[in-house]
Design a protein around this motif. Structure first.
Motif, PDB file in Angstrom:
ATOM      1  N   THR A 199       0.865  -1.221   0.123  1.00  0.00           N
ATOM      2  CA  THR A 199       0.005   0.101  -0.002  1.00  0.00           C
ATOM      3  C   THR A 199       0.891   1.188  -0.044  1.00  0.00           C
ATOM      4  OG1 THR A 199      -1.585  -1.270   1.176  1.00  0.00           O
ATOM      5  CG2 THR A 199      -1.732   1.146   1.292  1.00  0.00           C
ATOM      6  N   VAL A 200       0.560   2.017  -0.974  1.00  0.00           N
ATOM      7  CA  VAL A 200       1.468   3.404  -0.924  1.00  0.00           C
ATOM      8  C   VAL A 200       0.703   4.559  -0.436  1.00  0.00           C
ATOM      9  CG1 VAL A 200       2.492   5.065  -2.589  1.00  0.00           C
ATOM     10  CG2 VAL A 200       2.517   2.440  -3.122  1.00  0.00           C
ATOM     11  N   LEU A 201       1.191   5.213   0.403  1.00  0.00           N
ATOM     12  CA  LEU A 201       0.647   6.267   1.121  1.00  0.00           C
ATOM     13  C   LEU A 201      -0.035   7.283   0.095  1.00  0.00           C
ATOM     14  CD1 LEU A 201      -0.358   7.408   4.008  1.00  0.00           C
ATOM     15  CD2 LEU A 201       1.828   8.863   3.912  1.00  0.00           C
ATOM     16  N   GLY A 202      -1.549   7.590   0.139  1.00  0.00           N
ATOM     17  CA  GLY A 202      -2.127   8.635  -0.640  1.00  0.00           C
ATOM     18  C   GLY A 202      -2.527   7.781  -2.061  1.00  0.00           C
ATOM     19  N   SER A 203      -2.242   6.548  -2.332  1.00  0.00           N
ATOM     20  CA  SER A 203      -2.740   6.105  -3.191  1.00  0.00           C
ATOM     21  C   SER A 203      -3.989   5.438  -3.234  1.00  0.00           C
ATOM     22  CB  SER A 203      -1.699   4.854  -4.087  1.00  0.00           C
ATOM     23  OG  SER A 203      -2.135   4.324  -5.179  1.00  0.00           O
ATOM     24  N   ALA A 204      -4.659   5.042  -4.191  1.00  0.00           N
ATOM     25  CA  ALA A 204      -6.306   4.576  -4.143  1.00  0.00           C
ATOM     26  C   ALA A 204      -6.320   3.166  -3.534  1.00  0.00           C
ATOM     27  CB  ALA A 204      -6.817   4.475  -5.500  1.00  0.00           C
ATOM     28  N   GLY A 205      -5.105   2.140  -3.987  1.00  0.00           N
ATOM     29  CA  GLY A 205      -5.455   0.912  -3.627  1.00  0.00           C
ATOM     30  C   GLY A 205      -3.758   0.294  -3.632  1.00  0.00           C
ATOM     31  N   LEU A 243      14.490   4.649  -5.580  1.00  0.00           N
ATOM     32  CA  LEU A 243      14.276   3.637  -4.601  1.00  0.00           C
ATOM     33  C   LEU A 243      15.079   4.245  -3.259  1.00  0.00           C
ATOM     34  CD1 LEU A 243      16.560   0.921  -3.845  1.00  0.00           C
ATOM     35  CD2 LEU A 243      16.028   0.933  -6.420  1.00  0.00           C
ATOM     36  N   ASN A 244      15.981   4.792  -3.160  1.00  0.00           N
ATOM     37  CA  ASN A 244      16.713   5.369  -1.967  1.00  0.00           C
ATOM     38  C   ASN A 244      16.035   6.187  -1.420  1.00  0.00           C
ATOM     39  OD1 ASN A 244      18.729   3.527  -2.334  1.00  0.00           O
ATOM     40  ND2 ASN A 244      19.953   5.199  -3.956  1.00  0.00           N
ATOM     41  N   SER A 245      14.705   6.866  -1.848  1.00  0.00           N
ATOM     42  CA  SER A 245      14.117   7.787  -1.319  1.00  0.00           C
ATOM     43  C   SER A 245      12.907   7.165  -0.569  1.00  0.00           C
ATOM     44  CB  SER A 245      13.558   9.228  -1.991  1.00  0.00           C
ATOM     45  OG  SER A 245      13.006   8.837  -3.254  1.00  0.00           O
ATOM     46  N   LEU A 276      10.143   0.859   3.193  1.00  0.00           N
ATOM     47  CA  LEU A 276       9.301  -0.200   3.240  1.00  0.00           C
ATOM     48  C   LEU A 276       8.944  -0.642   4.609  1.00  0.00           C
ATOM     49  CD1 LEU A 276       7.362  -1.705   1.377  1.00  0.00           C
ATOM     50  CD2 LEU A 276       9.102  -3.690   1.416  1.00  0.00           C
ATOM     51  N   TYR A 277       7.476  -0.553   5.093  1.00  0.00           N
ATOM     52  CA  TYR A 277       7.117  -1.005   6.384  1.00  0.00           C
ATOM     53  C   TYR A 277       6.317  -1.956   6.577  1.00  0.00           C
ATOM     54  CZ  TYR A 277       8.967   3.592   8.195  1.00  0.00           C
ATOM     55  OH  TYR A 277       9.487   4.783   8.682  1.00  0.00           O
ATOM     56  N   CYS A 278       6.301  -2.970   7.449  1.00  0.00           N
ATOM     57  CA  CYS A 278       5.563  -3.873   7.726  1.00  0.00           C
ATOM     58  C   CYS A 278       4.563  -3.529   8.869  1.00  0.00           C
ATOM     59  CB  CYS A 278       6.362  -5.285   8.101  1.00  0.00           C
ATOM     60  SG  CYS A 278       5.091  -6.456   8.571  1.00  0.00           S
ATOM     61  N   TYR A 338       6.515   4.162   2.039  1.00  0.00           N
ATOM     62  CA  TYR A 338       6.404   5.646   2.296  1.00  0.00           C
ATOM     63  C   TYR A 338       7.589   6.306   1.843  1.00  0.00           C
ATOM     64  CZ  TYR A 338       3.114   4.628   6.136  1.00  0.00           C
ATOM     65  OH  TYR A 338       2.028   4.260   6.870  1.00  0.00           O
ATOM     66  N   LYS A 339       7.331   7.636   1.378  1.00  0.00           N
ATOM     67  CA  LYS A 339       8.567   8.454   1.027  1.00  0.00           C
ATOM     68  C   LYS A 339       9.293   8.944   2.162  1.00  0.00           C
ATOM     69  CE  LYS A 339       9.450  11.395  -3.020  1.00  0.00           C
ATOM     70  NZ  LYS A 339       8.917  11.876  -4.076  1.00  0.00           N
ATOM     71  N   LYS A 340      10.613   8.881   1.946  1.00  0.00           N
ATOM     72  CA  LYS A 340      11.502   9.470   3.193  1.00  0.00           C
ATOM     73  C   LYS A 340      11.118  10.928   3.364  1.00  0.00           C
ATOM     74  CE  LYS A 340      15.208   6.267   2.848  1.00  0.00           C
ATOM     75  NZ  LYS A 340      16.838   6.142   2.632  1.00  0.00           N
ATOM     76  N   PRO A 341      11.118  11.372   4.515  1.00  0.00           N
ATOM     77  CA  PRO A 341      10.930  12.967   4.809  1.00  0.00           C
ATOM     78  C   PRO A 341      12.074  13.367   4.414  1.00  0.00           C
ATOM     79  CG  PRO A 341      11.172  11.618   6.825  1.00  0.00           C
ATOM     80  CD  PRO A 341      11.009  10.571   5.695  1.00  0.00           C
ATOM     81  N   LYS A 342      12.065  14.693   3.632  1.00  0.00           N
ATOM     82  CA  LYS A 342      13.046  15.489   3.334  1.00  0.00           C
ATOM     83  C   LYS A 342      13.709  16.043   4.520  1.00  0.00           C
ATOM     84  CE  LYS A 342      11.385  16.477  -1.264  1.00  0.00           C
ATOM     85  NZ  LYS A 342      10.918  17.325  -2.327  1.00  0.00           N
ATOM     86  N   MET A 343      15.062  16.079   4.396  1.00  0.00           N
ATOM     87  CA  MET A 343      15.894  16.630   5.395  1.00  0.00           C
ATOM     88  C   MET A 343      16.401  18.124   4.902  1.00  0.00           C
ATOM     89  SD  MET A 343      15.638  14.504   7.719  1.00  0.00           S
ATOM     90  CE  MET A 343      16.853  14.817   9.038  1.00  0.00           C
ATOM     91  N   GLU A 344      16.058  19.121   5.736  1.00  0.00           N
ATOM     92  CA  GLU A 344      16.594  20.475   5.382  1.00  0.00           C
ATOM     93  C   GLU A 344      17.516  21.088   6.459  1.00  0.00           C
ATOM     94  OE1 GLU A 344      12.975  22.783   3.033  1.00  0.00           O
ATOM     95  OE2 GLU A 344      12.551  22.063   5.264  1.00  0.00           O
TER      96      GLU A 344
END
Length: 140
Positions: A25-31, A67-69, A72-74, A99-105
């Motif tokens: 499941t991708v966060l924000g995707s339909a299914g 893929l580095n950004s 994958l969680y269980c 999940y997409k990794k949070p951007k570090m600023e």
């Protein structure tokens, strides 16, 4: 005379191991995205396959292909992200979240942005207040 086709064995082929269906499941995707993987595949390879499948299907939001950004969680196994170098079968589950990794600023950019917003916010609030007063005070 009948000819019989020989069945290919899954265990002795490329990579070996069992194959099973996983659901990501991708966060924000339909299914979820579903595809078959080998239990000995690395998590990094599974993330790459999921991103390619997601893009091929034309799903939204657009994720990109790096893929580095992504992590994958269980959801059942805990709150830690899976290591890209462990095998997907070592977890023992078939449902995952991507999940997409949070951007570090850097801290200086964050402080500058907050100051800019505060200055803009104060100015716009004051101008709105003055305009609302001017509208209510009308000369007859």
């Amino acid at each position: 005379m009948l000819l019989y086709k020989q069945k290919k064995s899954h265990g002795g082929g490329k990579g070996g191991g069992n194959r099973f269906l996983i659901s990501i499941t991708v966060l924000g995707s339909a299914g979820p995205i579903r595809f078959v993987v080998n239990e000995k595949e690395l998590v990094a390879a599974v993330i790459e396959t999921a991103l390619k499948s997601y893009a091929r299907e034309g799903r939204l939001p657009i994720l990109g292909s790096d893929l580095n950004s992504f992590l994958l969680y269980c959801p059942i196994a805990g709150t830690e992200a899976l290591s890209p170098w462990e095998t997907i079968g070592s977890v023992g589950v078939r449902n995952f979240m991507l999940y997409k990794k949070p951007k570090m600023e850097n801290d200086a950019a964050i402080v500058d942005e907050k100051q800019r917003i505060e200055r803009k916010g104060n100015g716009s609030w004051k101008s709105w207040f003055n305009k609302s007063l001017n509208l209510k005070i009308s000369s007859h």
